[in-house]
Design a protein around this motif. Structure first.
Motif, PDB file in Angstrom:
ATOM      1  N   HIS A  40     -33.898 -49.803  52.949  1.00 58.44           N
ATOM      2  CA  HIS A  40     -33.029 -50.867  52.451  1.00 58.44           C
ATOM      3  C   HIS A  40     -32.655 -51.384  54.122  1.00 58.44           C
ATOM      4  O   HIS A  40     -31.607 -50.680  54.700  1.00 58.44           O
ATOM      5  N   THR A  41     -33.084 -52.579  54.562  1.00 59.81           N
ATOM      6  CA  THR A  41     -33.078 -52.677  55.824  1.00 59.81           C
ATOM      7  C   THR A  41     -32.503 -54.277  55.973  1.00 59.81           C
ATOM      8  O   THR A  41     -32.665 -55.133  55.146  1.00 59.81           O
ATOM      9  N   LEU A  42     -32.001 -54.767  57.033  1.00 57.58           N
ATOM     10  CA  LEU A  42     -31.563 -56.038  57.323  1.00 57.58           C
ATOM     11  C   LEU A  42     -32.267 -56.473  58.745  1.00 57.58           C
ATOM     12  O   LEU A  42     -31.854 -55.556  59.524  1.00 57.58           O
ATOM     13  N   CYS A  43     -33.068 -57.317  58.824  1.00 52.64           N
ATOM     14  CA  CYS A  43     -33.630 -57.666  60.317  1.00 52.64           C
ATOM     15  C   CYS A  43     -33.253 -59.113  60.663  1.00 52.64           C
ATOM     16  O   CYS A  43     -33.103 -59.947  59.834  1.00 52.64           O
ATOM     17  N   ILE A  44     -32.929 -59.372  61.933  1.00 53.17           N
ATOM     18  CA  ILE A  44     -32.456 -60.515  62.300  1.00 53.17           C
ATOM     19  C   ILE A  44     -33.271 -60.737  63.565  1.00 53.17           C
ATOM     20  O   ILE A  44     -33.554 -59.805  64.509  1.00 53.17           O
ATOM     21  N   ASP A  45     -33.584 -61.733  63.931  1.00 54.05           N
ATOM     22  CA  ASP A  45     -34.475 -62.168  65.092  1.00 54.05           C
ATOM     23  C   ASP A  45     -33.775 -63.581  66.040  1.00 54.05           C
ATOM     24  O   ASP A  45     -33.162 -64.292  65.441  1.00 54.05           O
TER      25      ASP A  45
END
Length: 146
Positions: free
Chosen positions: A115-120
Motif C-alpha cells: 500500500h503506497t503513495l507516490c508523488i512526483d
C-alpha cells in the motif's frame, strides 16, 4: 434439606451469553483496528500532500530538484512527520535536476500487495495497492509509475 426453587441461570446459558459477547467484541476490535489504520493513512496523506507545493518553491529558488529531498527544510519537516507516524519505513526518494519522485509506504498492506503513495514533480499523486514496492514505483528519472 433445602430445595432449590429453579431461579437463576444454568451454567450452559451463562457460557452461551459469554461466547456471544466475546464474538461481538472480536468483531468490534477488528473494525476498530481497521479504522485506526485508515486514520493513520489519512494523517500520512494529509501530512505529505504539501510536498508538491514545497517542491515548487524549492525549484523556483534553486532551479533544480537536486538536494530537495536532503537539504530542503520544508521537505525534511514533512518527512519527519511521516516517520513519526510510521517510524519503521523510510520513503523512497529520487531526484534529478528537473524532476523528483518520492514514494511512501502506507499501512494496510495485505499479502504481497504493498500500500503506497507516490508523488512526483509533475503533480502526480496516486495511492495504490499493488505487488510492487516504492523502489519500483519511483523511477530513476524522477517520475512515478503505476
Amino acid at each position: 434439606m433445602k430445595v432449590l426453587s429453579g431461579k437463576g441461570f444454568t451454567i450452559i446459558e451463562l457460557i452461551v451469553v459469554i461466547a456471544i459477547i466475546a464474538i461481538l467484541a472480536a468483531i468490534v476490535l477488528v473494525n476498530i483496528f481497521d479504522y485506526i489504520q485508515k486514520a493513520q493513512n489519512a494523517a500520512i496523506i494529509e501530512t505529505i500532500s504539501g510536498i508538491s507545493r514545497v517542491s515548487t518553491m524549492y525549484f523556483a529558488e534553486n532551479g533544480t530538484y537536486i538536494g530537495f529531498t536532503d537539504g530542503d527544510a520544508n521537505y525534511v519537516i514533512l518527512r519527519d512527520a511521516y516517520l513519526a507516524i510510521y517510524p519503521d519505513h523510510n520513503p523512497t526518494e529520487r531526484e534529478t535536476s528537473n524532476a523528483f519522485c518520492v514514494c511512501y509506504d502506507l499501512k494496510g498492506a495485505t499479502g504481497d500487495n504493498k500500500h503506497t503513495l507516490c508523488i512526483d514533480s509533475t503533480g502526480y499523486t496516486k495511492e495504490m495497492n499493488y505487488n510492487k514496492d516504492c523502489g519500483w514505483r519511483c523511477r530513476t528519472s524522477g517520475t512515478c509509475r503505476d
